[in-house]
Design an enzyme around this catalytic site. Structure first.
Site, PDB file in Angstrom:
ATOM      1  NE  ARG A   1      -3.835   2.248   0.813  1.00  0.00           N
ATOM      2  CZ  ARG A   1      -3.679   3.453   0.323  1.00  0.00           C
ATOM      3  NH1 ARG A   1      -2.445   3.926  -0.227  1.00  0.00           N
ATOM      4  NH2 ARG A   1      -4.298   4.472   0.750  1.00  0.00           N
TER       5      ARG A   1
ATOM      6  CE1 TYR B   1     -19.335   4.961   2.500  1.00  0.00           C
ATOM      7  CE2 TYR B   1     -20.805   3.159   1.982  1.00  0.00           C
ATOM      8  CZ  TYR B   1     -19.977   3.728   2.593  1.00  0.00           C
ATOM      9  OH  TYR B   1     -19.579   3.249   3.945  1.00  0.00           O
TER      10      TYR B   1
ATOM     11  CG  ASP C   1     -13.948  -0.133  -1.476  1.00  0.00           C
ATOM     12  OD1 ASP C   1     -13.672  -0.516  -0.461  1.00  0.00           O
ATOM     13  OD2 ASP C   1     -15.127   0.663  -1.686  1.00  0.00           O
TER      14      ASP C   1
END
Ligand code: CP3
Length: 346
Positions: free
Chosen positions: A41, A154, A78
């Site tokens: 990451r 969202y 995701d």
């Protein structure tokens, strides 16, 4: 059994077998609690780059499998790649969570398009393809998507929210407009999940993380109805791919969710009482869950005790061991190793 996948314990449990020890995987098993994830990451510009780079997404999916030998691997991606693919650009700002330019009216919905969906998501499909080749033969590959209600929160709120008031208000006061948004996301999600199954996903999980904030009427329209459509679309092309639903926080509505959506398994959050779930749900679907991620964070005797209590209540029926929600990023990796040992008989 003749099916080539029938040796996999995860698939057997989802198809109705009762296994001891139960198959085991954990939501968010890949991620920041693992130093090897943090290293990868740290070398990319952002979280989305990780999701859209197959070589890296494959690597972080495999990390927890190598470390712990879980029975299933979940595709690393995701739920918010769907709005991104519909043209609502997504950003993850360090330490702040997801950010999107909110969609709050018909013009906002009309600015989105499903036409470029598969092209945009091609790297995710490539990740699924590679994983289905590279995973150990006993490990089941889980694909996933967010459920329309959770993804829409969202999209409408423009990011994370505490009370989902803008999305709920739109749904309550102008249901025709909000229905159009839910229908667009439902169609995209069904197409996305079918493609994951085409490319090798053997199980699909639908995450409805914010199902628990809705009244019964809203739950019916924004959770059950879209999930029924997604299940039907997946079944039409992939009748043998088991589907796990996760209507987090749904309380007693878990029962309507299970009987009305046609899912094969249901993931229980940690607030669901074990006896209630065993009595009302386990004869209909496979149960998955539901250790509190805070007990995994804390470890020790409190965690061991609760794992044994869950095993005792559920392991005589159809069951997959998991958490009630995702691993918390401060969790010590040794606690996960201990969980694996206890679930498998230590
Ligand atoms: O290991 C796995 O479970 C697979 C990968 C996965 C991620 N997100 C990776 C991720 C899965 C299945 C998800 C699902 C997801 N994403 C949900 C549903 C499940 C749930 O937790 O309720 C939701 C609501 C999201 C949306 C999302 N993604 C938020 C709100 C955030 C920011 C908060 C946070 O935890 O950082 C993310 C980012 C995210 N998704 C990370 C990971 C590993 C952390 C990003 C990073 O590494 O910087």
């Amino acid at each position: 059994m003749t099916s080539p996948t029938s040796k996999k314990s995860m698939i057997r449990a989802l198809k109705g077998e009762c296994l001891q020890p139960p198959p085991l995987w954990l939501m968010r098993q890949a991620g920041r609690y693992l130093p090897e994830y943090r290293e990868i990451r740290g070398n990319v510009s952002g979280f989305l780059e990780l999701c859209y780079t197959p070589e890296l997404a494959v690597e972080v999916t495999l990390q927890p499998i190598r470390r712990y030998g879980f029975d299933a691997a979940i595709l690393f991606s995701d739920i918010l790649v769907i709005p991104d693919a519909l043209g609502q650009a997504l950003r993850f700002e360090e330490g702040e969570g997801p950010k999107l330019d909110p969609v709050r009216d018909i013009a906002g919905i009309e600015a989105l398009s499903i036409d470029g969906l598969h092209e945009h998501l091609a790297p995710v499909y490539e990740t699924v393809r590679r994983l289905s080749r590279e995973l150990p033969s006993e490990t089941t590959l889980i694909g996933f998507a967010g459920a329309p209600w959770t993804v829409a929160t969202y999209m409408v709120e423009g990011g994370s929210s505490r009370d989902f008031a803008i999305a709920r208000r739109w749904g309550l006061l102008e249901p025709d407009g909000f229905t159009r948004l839910i229908e667009l996301v439902t169609k995209a999600t069904a197409a996305y999940l079918c493609r994951q199954a085409d490319e090798g996903a053997e199980v699909l999980q639908i995450f409805d993380s914010w199902a628990g904030v809705l009244s019964e009427g809203e739950f019916e329209k924004w959770v059950i109805e879209p999930t029924v459509k997604i299940v039907a679309a997946v079944r039409a092309s992939h009748p043998d791919v088991p589907i796990i639903g996760f209507p987090r926080g749904a309380g007693v509505l878990y029962e309507r969710y299970v009987t009305e959506t046609g899912i094969d398994a249901v993931s229980l959050d940690s607030t669901v009482p074990l006896d209630w779930a065993a009595r009302h749900l386990q004869d209909k679907v496979t149960l998955q869950g539901n250790l509190d991620p805070l007990l995994l964070l804390g470890g020790g005797e409190a965690m061991d005790k609760e794992i044994r209590r869950i095993l005792e209540k559920f392991a005589s029926g159809r069951f997959v061991f998991n958490l009630g929600h995702g691993i918390i990023k401060e969790t010590p990796p040794e606690h996960v190793a201990r969980l694996v040992e206890v679930v498998r008989g230590g």
